[in-house]
Scaffold this motif. Structure first.
Motif, PDB file in Angstrom:
ATOM      1  N   ASP A  49       0.973  -1.289  -0.069  1.00 34.57           N
ATOM      2  CA  ASP A  49      -0.009   0.172  -0.083  1.00 34.57           C
ATOM      3  C   ASP A  49       0.894   1.183   0.216  1.00 34.57           C
ATOM      4  OD1 ASP A  49      -2.093  -1.637   0.061  1.00 34.57           O
ATOM      5  OD2 ASP A  49      -2.590  -1.569   2.123  1.00 34.57           O
ATOM      6  N   TRP A  50       1.907   1.279   0.618  1.00 32.29           N
ATOM      7  CA  TRP A  50       2.817   2.390   0.597  1.00 32.29           C
ATOM      8  C   TRP A  50       3.740   2.726  -0.364  1.00 32.29           C
ATOM      9  CZ3 TRP A  50       7.629   0.695   0.197  1.00 32.29           C
ATOM     10  CH2 TRP A  50       7.932  -0.475   0.524  1.00 32.29           C
ATOM     11  N   TYR A  53       6.147   3.511  -6.317  1.00 31.61           N
ATOM     12  CA  TYR A  53       6.344   3.058  -7.591  1.00 31.61           C
ATOM     13  C   TYR A  53       5.282   2.043  -7.985  1.00 31.61           C
ATOM     14  CZ  TYR A  53      10.579   5.895  -7.732  1.00 31.61           C
ATOM     15  OH  TYR A  53      11.594   6.364  -7.536  1.00 31.61           O
ATOM     16  N   CYS A  54       4.740   1.192  -6.962  1.00 28.34           N
ATOM     17  CA  CYS A  54       3.634   0.442  -7.522  1.00 28.34           C
ATOM     18  C   CYS A  54       2.618   1.024  -7.911  1.00 28.34           C
ATOM     19  CB  CYS A  54       3.438  -0.792  -5.935  1.00 28.34           C
ATOM     20  SG  CYS A  54       4.867  -1.400  -5.445  1.00 28.34           S
ATOM     21  N   LYS A  55       2.079   1.981  -7.154  1.00 25.74           N
ATOM     22  CA  LYS A  55       0.874   2.798  -7.572  1.00 25.74           C
ATOM     23  C   LYS A  55       1.063   3.588  -8.670  1.00 25.74           C
ATOM     24  CE  LYS A  55      -0.616   3.678  -2.536  1.00 25.74           C
ATOM     25  NZ  LYS A  55      -1.201   2.641  -2.855  1.00 25.74           N
ATOM     26  N   ASN A  81      -0.463  -8.205  -2.246  1.00 30.19           N
ATOM     27  CA  ASN A  81       0.268  -7.277  -1.411  1.00 30.19           C
ATOM     28  C   ASN A  81       1.237  -7.893  -0.561  1.00 30.19           C
ATOM     29  OD1 ASN A  81       0.895  -5.862   1.050  1.00 30.19           O
ATOM     30  ND2 ASN A  81      -1.186  -4.658   0.724  1.00 30.19           N
ATOM     31  N   ALA A  82       2.253  -7.888  -0.617  1.00 27.92           N
ATOM     32  CA  ALA A  82       3.516  -8.512  -0.001  1.00 27.92           C
ATOM     33  C   ALA A  82       3.547  -8.469   1.561  1.00 27.92           C
ATOM     34  CB  ALA A  82       4.867  -7.823  -0.310  1.00 27.92           C
ATOM     35  N   THR A 123      12.815  -5.678  -1.838  1.00 27.16           N
ATOM     36  CA  THR A 123      12.334  -4.391  -2.370  1.00 27.16           C
ATOM     37  C   THR A 123      11.102  -4.447  -3.311  1.00 27.16           C
ATOM     38  OG1 THR A 123      13.751  -4.446  -4.201  1.00 27.16           O
ATOM     39  CG2 THR A 123      14.547  -3.391  -2.380  1.00 27.16           C
ATOM     40  N   LEU A 124      10.344  -3.472  -3.475  1.00 26.70           N
ATOM     41  CA  LEU A 124       9.027  -3.640  -4.168  1.00 26.70           C
ATOM     42  C   LEU A 124       9.258  -2.382  -5.065  1.00 26.70           C
ATOM     43  CD1 LEU A 124       6.539  -4.100  -1.349  1.00 26.70           C
ATOM     44  CD2 LEU A 124       7.319  -5.705  -3.312  1.00 26.70           C
ATOM     45  N   PRO A 125       8.571  -2.488  -6.207  1.00 25.12           N
ATOM     46  CA  PRO A 125       7.824  -3.313  -6.797  1.00 25.12           C
ATOM     47  C   PRO A 125       8.633  -4.591  -7.191  1.00 25.12           C
ATOM     48  CG  PRO A 125       7.898  -1.818  -8.406  1.00 25.12           C
ATOM     49  CD  PRO A 125       8.458  -1.265  -7.302  1.00 25.12           C
TER      50      PRO A 125
END
Length: 164
Positions: A49-50, A53-55, A81-82, A123-125
């Motif tokens: 959610d935070w 870059y995913c958003k 969601n990780a 790390t995400l995404p």
């Protein structure tokens, strides 16, 4: 009256052929069942959610008609969601977010298993491409533009097409 039925019939046919406007995301339980019925390559997208870059990818790359079409036609697309605290059964095993008991942003066991790198922080995404045998072929741990995501997806598409 017959005219109304003909129009409704034509509209329903047209709706069936219309391109979808979103990705058919599935969860790991659904993927488990789908792979037993019809194996095909898998695209996995881990996010949080935070994650800015995913958003951004969700607003841009994942809304692109070409990306949507390619993912829906050639892949099973999994989004997770990780930091999920859900208990997930997959491949005869149960996976949990054990870290959530002691950490604020604990990572679920499934992303840790599939998207961890030796000697590097998670790390995400995190984007993964797996072949129809669920073997990891490619991974990315950064924001991808629409063009970059299409190139990423094309790599496994070419590999699987060459084998068939």
């Amino acid at each position: 009256m017959k005219l109304i039925f003909k129009i409704l019939f034509l509209l329903s046919l047209q709706a069936g052929f219309a391109q979808k406007s979103e990705i058919d995301w599935m969860d790991f339980e659904t993927l488990d069942a789908a792979l037993t019925v019809q194996p095909k390559p898998v695209f996995i997208y881990f996010n949080a959610d935070w994650c800015v870059y995913c958003k951004k990818m969700e607003r841009n790359a994942f809304r692109d008609p070409e990306v949507i079409s390619l993912l829906n036609k050639k892949f099973y697309a999994v989004k997770m969601n990780a930091e999920s605290t859900d208990e997930i059964r997959f491949d005869g095993q149960t996976f949990r977010n054990v870290q959530a008991k002691t950490m604020r942003n604990g990572i679920h066991e499934l992303p840790l298993l599939l998207a961890s790198r030796k000697d590097q922080k998670f790390t995400l995404p995190a984007l993964l491409l797996l072949d129809q045998n669920f073997q990891i072929k490619l991974r990315s741990f950064q924001y991808l533009t629409t063009a970059e995501l299409l190139k990423f997806l094309a790599k496994i598409d070419k590999k699987t097409t060459q084998r068939n």
